[in-house]
Design a protein around this motif. Sequence first.
Motif, mmCIF file in Angstrom:
data_model
loop_
_atom_site.group_PDB
_atom_site.id
_atom_site.type_symbol
_atom_site.label_atom_id
_atom_site.label_comp_id
_atom_site.label_asym_id
_atom_site.label_seq_id
_atom_site.Cartn_x
_atom_site.Cartn_y
_atom_site.Cartn_z
ATOM 1 N N VAL A 237 0.847 -1.192 0.000
ATOM 2 C CA VAL A 237 0.000 0.000 0.000
ATOM 3 C C VAL A 237 0.885 1.245 0.000
ATOM 4 N N ASN A 238 0.686 2.096 -0.998
ATOM 5 C CA ASN A 238 1.503 3.313 -1.125
ATOM 6 C C ASN A 238 0.691 4.584 -0.932
ATOM 7 N N ILE A 239 -0.605 4.455 -0.708
ATOM 8 C CA ILE A 239 -1.452 5.640 -0.547
ATOM 9 C C ILE A 239 -1.885 5.723 0.906
ATOM 10 N N LYS A 240 -1.597 6.843 1.525
ATOM 11 C CA LYS A 240 -1.933 7.015 2.926
ATOM 12 C C LYS A 240 -3.419 7.305 3.060
ATOM 13 N N ALA A 241 -4.084 6.529 3.909
ATOM 14 C CA ALA A 241 -5.530 6.708 4.095
ATOM 15 C C ALA A 241 -5.769 7.771 5.145
ATOM 16 N N LYS A 242 -6.883 8.497 4.966
ATOM 17 C CA LYS A 242 -7.285 9.495 5.953
ATOM 18 C C LYS A 242 -7.577 8.782 7.281
ATOM 19 N N ASN A 243 -7.239 9.414 8.373
ATOM 20 C CA ASN A 243 -7.544 8.900 9.714
ATOM 21 C C ASN A 243 -6.833 7.597 10.044
ATOM 22 N N LEU A 244 -5.802 7.232 9.295
ATOM 23 C CA LEU A 244 -5.100 5.979 9.568
ATOM 24 C C LEU A 244 -3.638 6.327 9.831
ATOM 25 N N ASP A 245 -3.192 6.029 11.039
ATOM 26 C CA ASP A 245 -1.868 6.472 11.467
ATOM 27 C C ASP A 245 -0.825 5.397 11.166
ATOM 28 N N PRO A 249 5.291 3.032 2.638
ATOM 29 C CA PRO A 249 4.489 1.892 2.203
ATOM 30 C C PRO A 249 4.379 0.834 3.310
ATOM 31 N N TYR A 250 3.271 0.117 3.285
ATOM 32 C CA TYR A 250 3.134 -1.038 4.172
ATOM 33 C C TYR A 250 2.437 -2.152 3.402
ATOM 34 N N VAL A 251 2.420 -3.339 4.005
ATOM 35 C CA VAL A 251 1.886 -4.509 3.298
ATOM 36 C C VAL A 251 0.569 -4.943 3.923
ATOM 37 N N TYR A 252 -0.406 -5.163 3.058
ATOM 38 C CA TYR A 252 -1.679 -5.737 3.477
ATOM 39 C C TYR A 252 -1.758 -7.112 2.830
ATOM 40 N N ALA A 253 -2.083 -8.113 3.607
ATOM 41 C CA ALA A 253 -1.951 -9.489 3.106
ATOM 42 C C ALA A 253 -3.192 -10.312 3.379
ATOM 43 N N LEU A 262 -10.286 -20.401 4.735
ATOM 44 C CA LEU A 262 -10.556 -19.111 4.107
ATOM 45 C C LEU A 262 -9.510 -18.146 4.650
ATOM 46 N N ALA A 263 -8.902 -17.355 3.760
ATOM 47 C CA ALA A 263 -7.903 -16.394 4.217
ATOM 48 C C ALA A 263 -8.590 -15.134 4.713
ATOM 49 N N LEU A 264 -8.090 -14.581 5.823
ATOM 50 C CA LEU A 264 -8.554 -13.260 6.243
ATOM 51 C C LEU A 264 -7.481 -12.259 5.853
ATOM 52 N N HIS A 265 -7.748 -10.996 6.018
ATOM 53 C CA HIS A 265 -6.744 -10.019 5.609
ATOM 54 C C HIS A 265 -6.329 -9.138 6.779
ATOM 55 N N ALA A 266 -5.075 -8.753 6.770
ATOM 56 C CA ALA A 266 -4.500 -7.957 7.854
ATOM 57 C C ALA A 266 -3.193 -7.340 7.377
ATOM 58 N N ARG A 267 -2.724 -6.383 8.151
ATOM 59 C CA ARG A 267 -1.458 -5.726 7.855
ATOM 60 C C ARG A 267 -0.301 -6.583 8.350
#
Length: 313
Positions: A237-245, A249-253, A262-267
């Motif tokens: 992720v290269n776009i900083k989201a509003k209200n998210l500190d 870049p960071y990885v969402y997987a 079933l896979a869940l998703h998390a940082r």
Amino acid sequence: MPDILSAPLVVEFPFTRSLGPVQSAFLTGLRERTVLGVRTGDGKVLVPPVEYDPVTAEEIQDLVEVAATGTVTTWAWNPHPRRDQPLDTPFAWVLVRLDGADTALLHVLDAPGPDAVHTGMRVRVRWAGTRTGAITDIACFEPYEGEPGGSAPHDGEFADPVTGIVTPARLDYTYSPGRAQSAYLEALAGRRVVGERCPSCLKVYVPPRGACPTCGVATDERVEVGPRGTVTTFCVVNIKAKNLDIEVPYVYAHIALDGADLALHARIGGIPYDQVRMGLRVEPVWSEGNRHPDHYRPTGEPDADYDAYKELV
Ligand SMILES: [Zn+2]
């Protein structure tokens, strides 16, 4: 049976749009206490203006200044104003055909009650004290008994034109997750991850939805999974989201917890973003006051074989 949970859920994002020449002139005009419409090929004046003729689809840019006075063509009373509506006292939603225009503009009318509003009544713009180039530069309409105004051509030229706007979009829900997800959330509060197994195909769903989408049968056998899991796929992720500190870049997987189908998703944290890979073994990192893991970090185990998770990608 757990208690069924319920909580407020707010979905909110600022929508940023650039303005073409017509909308730019319209909103800049409002900032300067000038209402502009646009003339179509057959001579009608549209307020608010549009960029293309709704009948012929021709591009139109022939701007016209109309009056700040007009006539209510229809209305509805709003007895309970909601957050961020133009007035915080009860008001009427109105369609107003401004003098010189052939179409009506949606706005609000400040009136003491529904008995003071009628179709055909005369109104005028009440300008906002602070104007930025937005439809809210018209604070509202108010009753008006004076003479009708006229219209005149306008070149749409203003100093320092408004070229873009940010429109806040917000949806307020009261969300009830139901039986299966309530149990899932209750377990998370104890830092355990609990899914449900389908009695037919035996897949374990995490988070559980209460039914197997493949077999169409209810799932009610609770199965604890994880806490460790395997990254099945991911994005940077290269776009900083509003209200998210979180710094980019960071990885969402997608993470398949051990025992889940079933896979869940998390940082993913605790590893440089460009070293995250499919098959990476991870575990949850919990933070105080948060029902969900804050993120997942590498366990240090060898990567999982692709065959072990290929059905979960
Ligand atoms: Zn099933």
